[in-house]
Design a protein around this motif. Structure first.
Motif, PDB file in Angstrom:
ATOM      1  N   LYS A  36     -25.778  24.837  34.513  1.00 50.21           N
ATOM      2  CA  LYS A  36     -26.257  24.197  33.289  1.00 50.21           C
ATOM      3  C   LYS A  36     -26.997  25.205  32.411  1.00 50.21           C
ATOM      4  N   ASP A  37     -27.838  26.013  33.009  1.00 47.52           N
ATOM      5  CA  ASP A  37     -28.590  27.025  32.277  1.00 47.52           C
ATOM      6  C   ASP A  37     -27.640  28.020  31.618  1.00 47.52           C
ATOM      7  N   GLU A  39     -24.533  27.524  30.757  1.00 48.93           N
ATOM      8  CA  GLU A  39     -23.830  26.848  29.671  1.00 48.93           C
ATOM      9  C   GLU A  39     -24.720  26.700  28.436  1.00 48.93           C
ATOM     10  N   GLU A  40     -25.999  26.379  28.656  1.00 51.20           N
ATOM     11  CA  GLU A  40     -26.930  26.235  27.532  1.00 51.20           C
ATOM     12  C   GLU A  40     -27.129  27.569  26.820  1.00 51.20           C
ATOM     13  N   ARG A  41     -27.300  28.627  27.588  1.00 49.53           N
ATOM     14  CA  ARG A  41     -27.476  29.952  26.972  1.00 49.53           C
ATOM     15  C   ARG A  41     -26.216  30.378  26.229  1.00 49.53           C
ATOM     16  N   ALA A  43     -24.067  28.386  24.826  1.00 52.71           N
ATOM     17  CA  ALA A  43     -23.992  27.578  23.610  1.00 52.71           C
ATOM     18  C   ALA A  43     -24.918  28.144  22.537  1.00 52.71           C
ATOM     19  N   GLU A  44     -26.117  28.559  22.939  1.00 50.15           N
ATOM     20  CA  GLU A  44     -27.055  29.151  21.985  1.00 50.15           C
ATOM     21  C   GLU A  44     -26.489  30.427  21.375  1.00 50.15           C
TER      22      GLU A  44
END
Length: 55
Positions: A36-37, A39-41, A43-44
């Motif tokens: 999840k981390d 994927e979030e990074r 996306a950013e």
């Protein structure tokens, strides 16, 4: 003395199994968190994760 060693091993096995199961649960949660981390990074930073092979 052999009886005591057997009793100790019998008591220890369920504890070792419980500890092993807890470690497996922890590792699964840690892997999910990392995914999840990541994927979030991505996306950013607008990185295409599909094009990048992540192990």
């Amino acid at each position: 003395m052999t009886e005591n060693a057997h009793d100790d091993a019998t008591r220890r096995n369920p504890l070792l199994e419980a500890a092993r199961e807890e470690m497996i649960k922890f590792e699964r949660k840690e892997n999910e968190f990392r995914k999840k981390d990541r994927e979030e990074r991505a996306a950013e930073l607008r990185l295409p994760l599909d094009a990048i092979r992540v192990h």
